[in-house]
Design an enzyme around this catalytic site. Structure first.
Site, PDB file in Angstrom:
ATOM      1  N   TYR A 155       0.839  -1.212   0.000  1.00  0.00           N
ATOM      2  CA  TYR A 155       0.000   0.000   0.000  1.00  0.00           C
ATOM      3  C   TYR A 155       0.871   1.258   0.000  1.00  0.00           C
ATOM      4  CZ  TYR A 155      -3.584   3.293   1.673  1.00  0.00           C
ATOM      5  OH  TYR A 155      -4.431   4.362   1.812  1.00  0.00           O
ATOM      6  N   LYS A 159       1.309   4.265  -2.863  1.00  0.00           N
ATOM      7  CA  LYS A 159       1.001   5.675  -2.586  1.00  0.00           C
ATOM      8  C   LYS A 159       2.240   6.564  -2.763  1.00  0.00           C
ATOM      9  CE  LYS A 159      -3.393   5.301  -1.540  1.00  0.00           C
ATOM     10  NZ  LYS A 159      -4.443   5.951  -2.354  1.00  0.00           N
TER      11      LYS A 159
END
Ligand code: NAP
Length: 263
Positions: A155, A159
Site C-alpha cells: 500500500y 502511494k
C-alpha cells in the site's frame, strides 16, 4: 459557490473520503460525477447528493481496467459536456507484514492504487488538454506513502509512487493550465480504516498524532475544495497532508489529549 459550473469526477466516490469530497465540491456548486466499482453504491450516492440539492450522477468504473476507464470518460463527457476536476480517489487498503505479502496481494494493490490512478489521471488529463481550458487534478495519496508503517509495504509503495507521479504530472501539465496536487490523508474514520485498523493500530495512531484523534472524511473534503478553487491556482505539484500533524511531529510528551475545539 467557488466551483459553480465546474464538472467534477470523483473515483471511489460511493462512500468514505470520495463521497465526502463529492459532497464538499457539490456544495460549492460543482456538478458531480461519482464513479465507483460498486455501481449501485455510486447511484445511491448520487441520489443522496441530489436530495440535498447537488447535481450528481452515478457511473460504474474499475479504475484498474483501461477499457472501463475509457468507457467512463466517454459517458461523463457525453452526458455532462466536459470535465474540469478529477479527484483520483479510488483505492483499496492493505495491512500485511512484509514477509507475508503474496505476489497476488502486491500486484492487486499496485494495480488499483498506482496503475489505476495512472490510467484515470492520464485519460482525464488528455480530455482536459483537448478541451483547452485547464483543469484541476487531485490524487489521493497517503501518509503511508511517506513513512514506513507496519504492514504498509504494498500500500505504501503504491502511494509513494502516486506522490511522485503527481510531481511529474504537475511539471508536464503546467503548460496546459492543469494544476495537479496530492492530498495525503492521515488516519481518517472510514470503512477502509474500520477494516484495516485494529485496536493496536488505532492506539498507535493516537499516540503519534499531535491532535490525538482520527480525522473525518469531511476534513479531507474541505482541503479538496481549496485545491480545486481558484485560490489554489499557484499551488502545483504539492502534497497537502491532512493528518492532524502526524507528518510534522517529533518528540511529544506531557498531558496529550484531543482538544475539544481548534481555532
Ligand atoms: P473506502 O471507504 O474503502 O472507499 C473506497 C471506494 O473506492 C469504495 O467505494 C470502493 O468500492 C471503491 N473502489 C475500490 N476499488 C475500486 C476500483 N478498482 N475502481 C473503482 N472504485 C473502486 O476508502 P476510503 O477510506 O474512503 O479511502 C479513499 C482513498 O483515500 C483511498 O485511495 C485510500 O487509499 C485513501 N486514504 C485513506 C485513508 C483512511 O484512513 N481512510 C488514509 C490515507 C489515504 P468497494 O466498496 O466496492 O470496494
Amino acid at each position: 459557490m467557488r466551483l459553480q459550473g465546474k464538472i467534477a469526477l470523483i473515483t471511489g466516490g460511493a462512500r468514505g473520503i470520495g463521497f465526502a469530497i463529492a459532497t464538499a465540491l457539490g456544495r460549492q456548486g460543482a456538478h458531480i460525477a461519482i464513479a465507483d466499482i460498486n455501481a449501485q453504491g455510486a447511484d445511491a450516492a448520487a441520489v443522496k447528493l441530489r436530495e440535498i440539492g447537488i447535481q450528481a450522477q452515478g457511473f460504474m468504473v474499475d479504475v484498474a481496467d483501461a477499457h472501463s476507464v475509457e468507457t467512463l470518460l466517454e459517458e461523463v463527457t457525453s452526458q455532462l459536456g466536459r470535465l474540469d476536476i478529477l479527484i483520483n480517489n479510488a483505492g483499496i487498503g492493505g495491512n500485511t507484514a512484509f514477509l507475508d505479502i503474496t505476489l497476488e496481494t502486491w500486484n492487486r494493490t499496485i494495480a488499483i492504487n498506482l496503475t489505476g490512478a495512472f490510467i484515470v489521471a492520464q485519460a482525464c488529463a488528455k480530455r482536459m488538454v483537448e478541451q483547452g481550458h485547464g483543469g484541476k487534478i487531485i490524487n489521493i495519496a497517503s501518509l503511508s506513502g511517506q513513512r514506513g508503517g507496519n504492514g504498509r509495504g504494498a500500500y505504501g509503495a503504491a502511494k509513494a509512487g502516486l506522490e511522485l507521479l503527481t510531481k511529474v504530472m504537475a511539471v508536464e501539465l503546467s503548460p496546459h493550465g492543469i494544476n495537479v496536487n496530492n492530498i495525503a490523508p492521515g488516519a481518517i474514520e472510514t470503512e477502509m480504516a474500520a477494516t484495516a485498523h485494529d485496536a493496536a493500530t488505532r492506539a498507535a495512531y493516537n499516540y503519534l498524532v499531535p491532535m490525538v484523534r482520527y480525522g473525518t472524511p469531511e476534513e479531507i473534503g474541505d482541503a479538496a475544495v481549496f485545491l480545486c478553487s481558484d485560490e489554489a491556482r499557484y499551488v502545483q505539484g504539492h502534497t497537502l497532508n491532512v493528518d492532524g500533524g502526524f507528518r510534522a511531529a517529533g518528540l511529544m510528551f506531557g498531558d496529550r489529549k484531543a482538544p475539544s475545539s481548534m481555532g
